[in-house]
Design an enzyme around this catalytic site. Structure first.
Site: not given
Length: 367
Positions: A11, A105-106
């Site tokens: 993350d 983003d993850e």
């Protein structure tokens, strides 16, 4: 606790805000809020400096401004964020082909067997974090665990710029004191329902007989029991099939239903462009359903969907059909709307569609 899988959840830390601080040195160390200013805007991301004031993603921008008057508001630049996300994705793929992105983003990674030859999933996570920092000047947090939901919880444990490893023999001890709201799918409503049963922690949940949970909550009760024991058999899926493509917008002022046509047409064009990109992908999927989304001035959300005999063949046709779907909204004529969206859903594989069409033609019927 089975330990056949080694899952990493990575993350990026305050991703959008961190990209802005990286690219503009004057923003470093300052409370940055990625959002358009205005009463109708929401926060896309907040730097850790802004979070200390209580600013969070999805919060109304005007509230963020009240909480942190000295915040620096930066308009989001999604093209730049996507470019960085692609860089990070390339780093993941050096280590394993089993990468399941959740957002820009993850992502989940299955590190049971790796391409880099590193001896452990922990070493793989450390290498990935180091490479992300070296190549993007950004930090990422990671969790290593025997399954996906535990890895996601673990990645949040030592944020920012942290690593937490949850080994199989420690899963029960780790989960027992956690608030039940940390389990995936347990929102505020379910928390209240569980509180009525005297359940506040995962340990409390584990103590309830699974038959009782299933009686009260059906199949979801069985799933809750599995989660309380740290069980999650869902594999990392490298290619998540397209489920929906949509575009939506919030107006600067509330509008009546009959004034929405220009915005619906504009959003239909954006959705159509996204659909064309889907059709050009190696595993193209075809949409079958048109969706119109509306949000009223008092934040009530309505959706209307239609699966026509033949899908629109142009952005103009999509816009016209979405406009016509307003006739299926039965709210009072003076209702005002703050948001409208146009989407495509009901996706099926192109091969499946071709087979179905062939069957119809063989039968002498039109699809």
């Amino acid at each position: 606790m089975p330990d056949s899988r080694k899952i990493i959840h990575v993350d990026m830390d305050a991703f959008y805000a961190s990209v802005e601080q990286r690219d503009d040195p004057s923003l470093r160390g300052r409370p940055v809020v990625v959002a358009w200013r205005g009463a109708r805007s929401v926060v896309c991301a907040a730097s850790y400096e802004a979070r200390t004031f209580g600013v969070r993603s999805a919060m109304p921008a005007i509230r963020a401004e009240r909480l942190c008057p000295e915040a620096v508001f930066v308009a989001p630049d999604f093209a730049r964020y996507k470019a960085v996300s692609r860089q990070v994705r390339e780093i993941f793929l050096r280590h394993t082909a089993l990468v399941e992105p959740l957002s820009l983003d993850e992502a989940y990674l299955d590190a049971t067997t790796t391409l880099s030859g590193l001896p452990t999933a922990t070493a793989t996570a450390e290498a990935i974090r180091a490479e992300i920092h070296a190549e993007t000047a950004l930090t990422a947090s990671a969790g290593v665990a025997p399954n996906k939901f535990l890895a996601k919880i673990a990645s949040d444990w030592n944020k920012p710029d942290g690593l937490f490893v949850l080994r199989p023999h420690r899963v029960e001890q780790f989960l027992t004191p956690l608030p039940v709201g940390r389990l995936p799918g347990v929102g505020q409503v379910m928390e209240r329902r569980l509180a009525e049963l005297g359940v506040a922690t995962v340990g409390d949940l584990r103590a309830l007989p699974p038959t009782e949970l299933e009686r009260r909550f059906g199949r979801w009760g069985r799933r809750l029991h599995e989660l309380s024991q740290g069980i999650d058999e869902h594999p990392v899926r490298p290619e998540r099939p397209t489920m929906q493509i949509s575009s939506e917008d919030t107006f600067t002022g509330d509008l009546p239903l009959d004034a929405l046509a220009p915005d619906i047409v504009r959003l239909a064009e954006k959705t159509w462009a996204g659909y064309q990109r889907e059709l050009q992908s190696p595993r193209a999927r075809l949409a079958r359903t048109v969706v119109l989304k509306l949000k009223t001035s008092d934040f009530r959300i309505l959706t209307r969907s239609l699966t026509p005999p033949a899908m629109p063949d142009s952005p103009a046709a999509l816009g016209q059909l979405a406009c016509e779907m307003r006739n299926r909204v039965d709210l009072p004529a003076d209702t005002r709307y703050r948001l409208v969206g146009v989407g495509l859903s009901g996706f099926i594989d192109a091969d499946s569609h071709a087979i179905q069409s062939g069957l119809f033609e063989a039968d002498g019927r039109s699809p």
